[in-house]
Design an enzyme around this catalytic site. Structure first.
Site, PDB file in Angstrom:
ATOM      1  N   HIS A   1       1.679   4.299  -3.053  1.00 18.18           N
ATOM      2  CA  HIS A   1       1.666   5.765  -3.032  1.00 18.18           C
ATOM      3  C   HIS A   1       2.841   6.333  -3.843  1.00 18.18           C
ATOM      4  O   HIS A   1       2.700   7.322  -4.557  1.00 18.18           O
ATOM      5  CB  HIS A   1       1.788   6.282  -1.591  1.00 18.18           C
ATOM      6  CG  HIS A   1       0.504   6.246  -0.798  1.00 18.18           C
ATOM      7  ND1 HIS A   1      -0.658   6.844  -1.236  1.00 18.18           N
ATOM      8  CD2 HIS A   1       0.220   5.710   0.420  1.00 18.18           C
ATOM      9  CE1 HIS A   1      -1.607   6.664  -0.307  1.00 18.18           C
ATOM     10  NE2 HIS A   1      -1.110   5.971   0.689  1.00 18.18           N
TER      11      HIS A   1
ATOM     12  N   GLU B   1      -5.684   7.214  -1.364  1.00 20.47           N
ATOM     13  CA  GLU B   1      -5.746   6.049  -0.479  1.00 20.47           C
ATOM     14  C   GLU B   1      -6.375   4.844  -1.185  1.00 20.47           C
ATOM     15  O   GLU B   1      -5.882   3.721  -1.087  1.00 20.47           O
ATOM     16  CB  GLU B   1      -6.525   6.379   0.804  1.00 20.47           C
ATOM     17  CG  GLU B   1      -5.798   7.316   1.747  1.00 20.47           C
ATOM     18  CD  GLU B   1      -4.375   6.857   2.064  1.00 20.47           C
ATOM     19  OE1 GLU B   1      -4.179   5.662   2.317  1.00 20.47           O
ATOM     20  OE2 GLU B   1      -3.474   7.695   2.019  1.00 20.47           O
TER      21      GLU B   1
ATOM     22  N   HIS C   1       0.849  -1.195   0.000  1.00 17.80           N
ATOM     23  CA  HIS C   1       0.000   0.000   0.000  1.00 17.80           C
ATOM     24  C   HIS C   1       0.891   1.254   0.000  1.00 17.80           C
ATOM     25  O   HIS C   1       0.688   2.175  -0.804  1.00 17.80           O
ATOM     26  CB  HIS C   1      -0.934  -0.010   1.216  1.00 17.80           C
ATOM     27  CG  HIS C   1      -1.679   1.270   1.442  1.00 17.80           C
ATOM     28  ND1 HIS C   1      -2.981   1.460   1.041  1.00 17.80           N
ATOM     29  CD2 HIS C   1      -1.297   2.442   2.027  1.00 17.80           C
ATOM     30  CE1 HIS C   1      -3.373   2.685   1.362  1.00 17.80           C
ATOM     31  NE2 HIS C   1      -2.368   3.301   1.968  1.00 17.80           N
ATOM     32  N   GLU C   2       1.889   1.275   0.890  1.00 20.98           N
ATOM     33  CA  GLU C   2       2.770   2.442   0.995  1.00 20.98           C
ATOM     34  C   GLU C   2       3.589   2.629  -0.288  1.00 20.98           C
ATOM     35  O   GLU C   2       3.740   3.746  -0.769  1.00 20.98           O
ATOM     36  CB  GLU C   2       3.706   2.306   2.208  1.00 20.98           C
ATOM     37  CG  GLU C   2       2.987   2.240   3.562  1.00 20.98           C
ATOM     38  CD  GLU C   2       2.092   3.451   3.838  1.00 20.98           C
ATOM     39  OE1 GLU C   2       2.408   4.556   3.346  1.00 20.98           O
ATOM     40  OE2 GLU C   2       1.075   3.298   4.534  1.00 20.98           O
TER      41      GLU C   2
HETATM   42 ZN   LIG Z   1      -2.062   5.386   2.530  1.00 25.07          ZN
END
Ligand SMILES: [Zn+2]
Length: 263
Positions: free
Chosen positions: A131, A186, A127-128
């Site tokens: 980004h 997100e 997830h990170e």
């Molecule tokens: Zn995030």
């Protein structure tokens, strides 16, 4: 002379701004700073974080995080793979993790209380990393420059390398470099991250468990990723739905020998 340099820099930077499309088809406004500058900012923020510490001295934890990150980045496009990826584990009980442009990944020891196996750790780190790969820091800085900080940023850009880095440090906070992403970012990091973990041979269903653990651990307090999402339960539903569509990619990765054994 200084003004002249500045106006040249303004033209250079403004014309460099561009709209692009993310891998999930979202229109983005990026290019406020060059990729090289962005990577420098990420590296600088990482150095600051490590200096502030405290770092974990547990070599096993360090190797565990590195193993998961290596498995994930091996599935990124070559351009993203090429940066100097680096990991750090911070002795901090708050369950948190981050990734920065330039390939810098930080994990708090508290993450291990919610990421209870390598697939769950892969879920949060993917997830990170999502980004970073989808240029979310670039988007935030470009948006912020349009709003206010353009002269200050250009002052840094026009200065020598040393002062650019120094001013860049202050810039990080100002430009929202380290702030949580927008709701769209997100969601995108969820989509891209879950796809990435499946491609790397981590079970995408475990993303559901990870975020459930996160919600349970957060008690009443809103963690970063919840603050921009009005309904955690619908996010869980989305993760669950996507997990089933990603199972073929996961199985394919496993049969191709991508079977990470990190711990
Ligand atoms: Zn995030």
């Amino acid at each position: 002379m200084k003004h002249w340099i500045l106006s040249v820099a303004i033209v250079a930077v403004v014309t460099a701004c561009a709209t692009t499309t993310s891998s999930t088809g979202r229109k983005q406004y990026v290019g406020g700073v060059s990729e090289q500058q962005l990577n420098q900012l990420g590296a600088q923020a990482f150095v600051e974080a490590k200096t502030k510490g405290p770092l974990s001295t547990d070599a096993k934890q360090g190797a565990y995080v590195r193993c998961v990150v290596n498995a994930l980045i091996a599935q990124l496009p070559s351009q993203s793979r090429g940066v100097a990826w680096e990991t750090a584990v911070f002795a901090n009980t708050e369950p948190n993790a981050f990734a920065l442009p330039g390939g810098k990944v930080g994990v708090n020891t508290g993450i291990f209380t919610v990421a209870r196996n390598q697939d769950q750790l892969a879920a949060v780190l993917a997830h990170e990393i999502g980004h970073v790969v989808e240029r979310h820091h670039d988007e935030r800085i470009t948006r912020q420059m349009g709003a206010s900080g353009i002269l200050q940023i250009l002052g840094a850009a026009a200065g020598d390398y040393g002062s650019a880095v120094t001013q860049g440090g202050g810039l990080l906070a100002q430009a929202g470099f380290l702030l949580p992403g927008s709701r769209a970012q997100e969601t995108e990091a969820d989509v891209v991250g879950q796809r990435l973990m499946a491609d790397a041979g981590f079970n995408p269903e475990q993303a559901v468990n990870l975020w459930q653990n996160m919600i349970a651990a957060s008690g009443g307090r809103q963690p970063e990723w919840l603050s921009t999402h009005p309904d955690p339960q619908s996010r869980i539903q989305e993760l669950r739905g996507r997990a089933s569509t990603l199972m073929p990619s996961y199985q394919q990765a496993r049969s191709a020998g991508r079977t990470p054994k990190c711990g």
